[in-house]
Design a protein around this motif. Structure first.
Motif, PDB file in Angstrom:
ATOM      1  N   VAL A   1       0.839  -1.205   0.000  1.00 40.75           N
ATOM      2  CA  VAL A   1       0.000   0.000   0.000  1.00 40.75           C
ATOM      3  C   VAL A   1       0.869   1.247   0.000  1.00 40.75           C
ATOM      4  CG1 VAL A   1      -1.646   1.365   1.354  1.00 40.75           C
ATOM      5  CG2 VAL A   1      -2.018  -1.094   1.024  1.00 40.75           C
ATOM      6  N   SER A   2       1.925   1.236   0.804  1.00 34.85           N
ATOM      7  CA  SER A   2       2.842   2.381   0.855  1.00 34.85           C
ATOM      8  C   SER A   2       3.487   2.616  -0.502  1.00 34.85           C
ATOM      9  CB  SER A   2       3.913   2.148   1.916  1.00 34.85           C
ATOM     10  OG  SER A   2       4.864   3.185   1.899  1.00 34.85           O
ATOM     11  N   PHE A   3       3.919   1.530  -1.144  1.00 33.01           N
ATOM     12  CA  PHE A   3       4.544   1.643  -2.460  1.00 33.01           C
ATOM     13  C   PHE A   3       3.565   2.206  -3.485  1.00 33.01           C
ATOM     14  CE2 PHE A   3       5.074  -0.172  -6.695  1.00 33.01           C
ATOM     15  CZ  PHE A   3       6.336   0.286  -7.023  1.00 33.01           C
ATOM     16  N   MET A   4       2.368   1.631  -3.575  1.00 34.89           N
ATOM     17  CA  MET A   4       1.393   2.063  -4.590  1.00 34.89           C
ATOM     18  C   MET A   4       0.937   3.502  -4.379  1.00 34.89           C
ATOM     19  SD  MET A   4      -1.028  -1.264  -5.292  1.00 34.89           S
ATOM     20  CE  MET A   4      -1.491  -1.500  -3.566  1.00 34.89           C
ATOM     21  N   SER A   5       0.922   3.948  -3.121  1.00 34.08           N
ATOM     22  CA  SER A   5       0.453   5.303  -2.807  1.00 34.08           C
ATOM     23  C   SER A   5       1.328   6.388  -3.418  1.00 34.08           C
ATOM     24  CB  SER A   5       0.367   5.487  -1.290  1.00 34.08           C
ATOM     25  OG  SER A   5      -0.609   4.617  -0.744  1.00 34.08           O
ATOM     26  N   ASP A   6       2.540   6.024  -3.835  1.00 38.14           N
ATOM     27  CA  ASP A   6       3.404   6.982  -4.524  1.00 38.14           C
ATOM     28  C   ASP A   6       2.968   7.194  -5.973  1.00 38.14           C
ATOM     29  OD1 ASP A   6       5.001   7.396  -2.319  1.00 38.14           O
ATOM     30  OD2 ASP A   6       6.482   5.875  -2.879  1.00 38.14           O
TER      31      ASP A   6
ATOM     32  N   ARG B   1       5.606  -3.915  -9.463  1.00 38.57           N
ATOM     33  CA  ARG B   1       6.333  -2.745  -8.971  1.00 38.57           C
ATOM     34  C   ARG B   1       7.195  -2.110 -10.059  1.00 38.57           C
ATOM     35  NH1 ARG B   1       7.897  -2.445  -2.906  1.00 38.57           N
ATOM     36  NH2 ARG B   1       5.982  -3.197  -1.909  1.00 38.57           N
ATOM     37  N   GLU B   2       7.758  -2.939 -10.905  1.00 32.77           N
ATOM     38  CA  GLU B   2       8.634  -2.423 -11.963  1.00 32.77           C
ATOM     39  C   GLU B   2       7.867  -1.489 -12.901  1.00 32.77           C
ATOM     40  OE1 GLU B   2      11.599  -4.112 -15.509  1.00 32.77           O
ATOM     41  OE2 GLU B   2      10.745  -5.499 -14.043  1.00 32.77           O
ATOM     42  N   LEU B   3       6.651  -1.878 -13.284  1.00 32.14           N
ATOM     43  CA  LEU B   3       5.860  -1.043 -14.186  1.00 32.14           C
ATOM     44  C   LEU B   3       5.418   0.242 -13.496  1.00 32.14           C
ATOM     45  CD1 LEU B   3       4.550  -0.612 -16.921  1.00 32.14           C
ATOM     46  CD2 LEU B   3       2.588  -1.960 -16.146  1.00 32.14           C
ATOM     47  N   PHE B   4       4.971   0.152 -12.250  1.00 34.61           N
ATOM     48  CA  PHE B   4       4.615   1.367 -11.505  1.00 34.61           C
ATOM     49  C   PHE B   4       5.806   2.318 -11.435  1.00 34.61           C
ATOM     50  CE2 PHE B   4       0.933  -0.887  -9.522  1.00 34.61           C
ATOM     51  CZ  PHE B   4      -0.010   0.110  -9.680  1.00 34.61           C
ATOM     52  N   ALA B   5       6.963   1.777 -11.055  1.00 33.38           N
ATOM     53  CA  ALA B   5       8.149   2.611 -10.836  1.00 33.38           C
ATOM     54  C   ALA B   5       8.638   3.266 -12.121  1.00 33.38           C
ATOM     55  CB  ALA B   5       9.261   1.780 -10.212  1.00 33.38           C
ATOM     56  N   SER B   6       8.354   2.656 -13.276  1.00 30.76           N
ATOM     57  CA  SER B   6       8.797   3.219 -14.555  1.00 30.76           C
ATOM     58  C   SER B   6       8.044   4.504 -14.900  1.00 30.76           C
ATOM     59  CB  SER B   6       8.591   2.200 -15.679  1.00 30.76           C
ATOM     60  OG  SER B   6       7.214   2.074 -16.000  1.00 30.76           O
ATOM     61  N   ARG B   7       6.876   4.697 -14.276  1.00 29.10           N
ATOM     62  CA  ARG B   7       5.987   5.831 -14.579  1.00 29.10           C
ATOM     63  C   ARG B   7       5.724   5.938 -16.082  1.00 29.10           C
ATOM     64  NH1 ARG B   7       5.024   8.907 -10.051  1.00 29.10           N
ATOM     65  NH2 ARG B   7       6.503   8.678  -8.332  1.00 29.10           N
ATOM     66  N   ASP B   8       5.713   4.801 -16.741  1.00 29.24           N
ATOM     67  CA  ASP B   8       5.515   4.754 -18.184  1.00 29.24           C
ATOM     68  C   ASP B   8       4.291   3.899 -18.483  1.00 29.24           C
ATOM     69  OD1 ASP B   8       5.962   5.212 -20.833  1.00 29.24           O
ATOM     70  OD2 ASP B   8       7.690   3.870 -21.014  1.00 29.24           O
ATOM     71  N   THR B   9       3.763   4.000 -19.685  1.00 28.02           N
ATOM     72  CA  THR B   9       2.706   3.106 -20.122  1.00 28.02           C
ATOM     73  C   THR B   9       3.117   2.456 -21.429  1.00 28.02           C
ATOM     74  OG1 THR B   9       1.559   4.943 -21.228  1.00 28.02           O
ATOM     75  CG2 THR B   9       0.848   4.384 -18.995  1.00 28.02           C
TER      76      THR B   9
ATOM     77  N   HIS C   1       0.485  -2.185 -25.805  1.00 32.77           N
ATOM     78  CA  HIS C   1      -0.428  -3.321 -25.941  1.00 32.77           C
ATOM     79  C   HIS C   1      -1.237  -3.595 -24.674  1.00 32.77           C
ATOM     80  CE1 HIS C   1       0.831  -4.761 -29.939  1.00 32.77           C
ATOM     81  NE2 HIS C   1       2.007  -4.248 -29.609  1.00 32.77           N
ATOM     82  N   ILE C   2      -0.588  -3.568 -23.544  1.00 34.43           N
ATOM     83  CA  ILE C   2      -1.256  -3.817 -22.264  1.00 34.43           C
ATOM     84  C   ILE C   2      -0.348  -3.329 -21.148  1.00 34.43           C
ATOM     85  CG2 ILE C   2      -0.314  -6.156 -22.022  1.00 34.43           C
ATOM     86  CD1 ILE C   2      -2.913  -6.964 -20.599  1.00 34.43           C
ATOM     87  N   ASN C   3      -0.947  -2.900 -20.053  1.00 35.26           N
ATOM     88  CA  ASN C   3      -0.189  -2.456 -18.886  1.00 35.26           C
ATOM     89  C   ASN C   3      -0.549  -3.358 -17.707  1.00 35.26           C
ATOM     90  OD1 ASN C   3       1.234   0.323 -19.588  1.00 35.26           O
ATOM     91  ND2 ASN C   3      -0.718   0.203 -20.674  1.00 35.26           N
ATOM     92  N   VAL C   4       0.329  -4.296 -17.437  1.00 38.93           N
ATOM     93  CA  VAL C   4       0.048  -5.330 -16.432  1.00 38.93           C
ATOM     94  C   VAL C   4       0.470  -4.813 -15.056  1.00 38.93           C
ATOM     95  CG1 VAL C   4       0.361  -7.747 -15.818  1.00 38.93           C
ATOM     96  CG2 VAL C   4       0.454  -7.056 -18.216  1.00 38.93           C
ATOM     97  N   PHE C   5      -0.388  -3.973 -14.463  1.00 40.32           N
ATOM     98  CA  PHE C   5      -0.081  -3.412 -13.154  1.00 40.32           C
ATOM     99  C   PHE C   5      -0.309  -4.417 -12.034  1.00 40.32           C
ATOM    100  CE2 PHE C   5      -0.762   0.625 -15.476  1.00 40.32           C
ATOM    101  CZ  PHE C   5       0.390   1.292 -15.095  1.00 40.32           C
ATOM    102  N   GLY C   6      -1.021  -5.511 -12.326  1.00 39.35           N
ATOM    103  CA  GLY C   6      -1.307  -6.501 -11.302  1.00 39.35           C
ATOM    104  C   GLY C   6      -2.621  -6.218 -10.607  1.00 39.35           C
ATOM    105  N   GLY C   7      -2.767  -6.798  -9.411  1.00 43.19           N
ATOM    106  CA  GLY C   7      -4.005  -6.656  -8.662  1.00 43.19           C
ATOM    107  C   GLY C   7      -4.773  -7.958  -8.611  1.00 43.19           C
ATOM    108  N   GLU C   8      -5.424  -8.213  -7.476  1.00 41.99           N
ATOM    109  CA  GLU C   8      -6.001  -9.548  -7.277  1.00 41.99           C
ATOM    110  C   GLU C   8      -7.448  -9.693  -7.723  1.00 41.99           C
ATOM    111  OE1 GLU C   8      -7.382 -10.678  -3.136  1.00 41.99           O
ATOM    112  OE2 GLU C   8      -5.484  -9.719  -2.691  1.00 41.99           O
TER     113      GLU C   8
END
Length: 401
Positions: free
Chosen positions: A27-32, A76-84, A87-94
């Motif tokens: 949660v702390s990581f994603m909140s950034d 985390r890698e995709l979030f941290a890249s601040r890029d999109t 084809h698809i953006n696999v941010f994850g999530g359950e």
């Protein structure tokens, strides 16, 4: 020698702790990067993290409060890249809200006239990058909405309204929802239910002749070497019910990774071999799950499977002879798509779909899914697995032996 072994054990324990992120860590990581909405039950132990920016997605959850295990896989890698990506953006999530069909003449992932290849495949922005509106939020419930349009491969335009209601369940409510006599005091739980409603907001009825959509819930969970996916199925002759399991998505699944036994399918969720399976509505029951024997985590999905309905969209990447003979339950195990390539995660997925939505103008339909994680020792989890899946902990752990 003994000292060296002790040092190696210590290093191994540190590495294990680092790789096992807590709910608070995630949660702390994603909140950034995104606003995170958190739901909690009265005990403050069951927690669920949501994101309006990612279509009201359930990002992760915990049964042990802030310091508990984080069940959802987060990229985390995709979030941290601040890029999109294109084809698809696999941010994850359950649990993410998705739409089908993926392939075929009624696909919403391929434009008219393109080839059914990865180069021409694009996840619609609606379910990939667009945010949903926050209608309401309380401590234990959030409601998200969206109005949008999509055009399928055959050129038909869908004008739709989407509402996604997510509520956290107490331990008592979970016990009732699963139909269990009891849940032992020494086990911890987190459970949430999503009510996903689609409305035809257009001026034209949605009909088979021009293609139909389905609501599709996909959950990305953290894998382990000891995770086994278990899916009960309706037994009977193939001549009447069709094949037990479809395992042709990415090529035939090896027999040391997929085992069909009396009434239950076992499929490895170890994140080490890219493979996918599916069950048709004639074979699927209203439940699927997984058991991580190393960490004592039982994950359960339960959904509203309408009685007698057999029209489900087909997502195979081809022009289809039977576009409404698709699967209702899917499971995916991540791994390298080819030798030397990186996996997407790795992670494993559990998925359910609504029937094909043949909605008249103004009509709506709802797909309800319950997701829960139950943590405890094998003795505590055994009666639950037996009651819900008809097998024992020993059956699951020995499935591939």
């Amino acid at each position: 020698m003994e000292k060296d072994q002790h040092l190696n054990d210590s290093i191994s324990n540190v590495q294990k702790q680092e790789s096992s992120k807590t709910y608070a860590d995630d949660v702390s990581f994603m909140s950034d990067y995104i606003d995170v909405i958190q739901l909690t039950d009265a005990s403050n132990q069951s927690k669920v993290a949501l994101s309006a920016a990612l279509q009201g997605r359930v990002m992760t959850s915990s049964a042990f409060g802030a310091k508990g295990r984080s069940y959802g896989w987060i990229n985390r890698e995709l979030f941290a890249s601040r890029d999109t990506l294109d084809h698809i953006n696999v941010f994850g999530g359950e649990e993410r809200f998705w739409l089908g069909p993926e392939g075929g003449q009624y696909s919403i992932f391929f434009k008219k006239g393109t080839e059914f290849t990865l180069d021409d495949w694009y996840a619609p922005r609606l379910i990939d990058l667009e945010s949903f509106d926050v209608k309401s939020v309380s401590s234990n419930k959030a409601v998200f909405t969206k109005e949008a349009s999509l055009v399928n491969y055959s050129g038909f335009k869908f004008d739709m309204g989407i509402e996604r209601e997510i509520s956290i369940l107490s331990k008592t409510e979970l016990q009732k929802a699963l139909g269990l006599a009891s849940l032992a005091d020494d086990i911890k739980t987190v459970a949430y239910q999503t009510k996903n409603t689609m409305t035809n907001l257009g001026n034209t009825d949605w009909e088979k002749e021009t293609g139909l959509l389905s609501m599709w819930m996909l959950g990305m969970f953290n894998h382990s070497p000891h995770t086994t996916i278990l899916i009960p199925f309706i037994q009977g002759n193939e001549s009447e019910l069709g094949q037990v399991v479809n395992d042709n998505y990415f090529g035939k699944v090896p027999t040391d990774r997929l085992v069909v036994k009396e009434g239950v399918i076992y499929f490895k969720g170890d994140g080490e071999y890219r493979s996918k399976i599916g069950l048709s509505p004639k074979r699927a029951k209203s439940i699927a799950g997984s058991y991580d024997s190393e960490n004592g985590v039982l994950t359960i999905l339960k959904y509203n499977k309408p009685e007698g309905v057999t029209d489900y969209v087909n997502s195979m990447w081809e022009l289809q002879d039977k576009p409404f003979e698709g699967d209702v339950i899917n499971a995916y195990n991540d791994g390298a798509p080819e030798p030397g390539a990186d996996p997407l995660g790795p992670f494993y997925e559990l998925e359910t779909s609504s029937p094909a939505l043949d909605l008249k103008v103004g009509e709506r339909q709802t797909h309800v899914q319950l997701t829960c994680h139950i943590e405890g020792d094998a003795e505590s989890l055994n009666p639950i697995i037996k009651a819900l899946f008809g097998v024992t902990v020993e059956d699951v752990t020995n499935a591939f032996h």
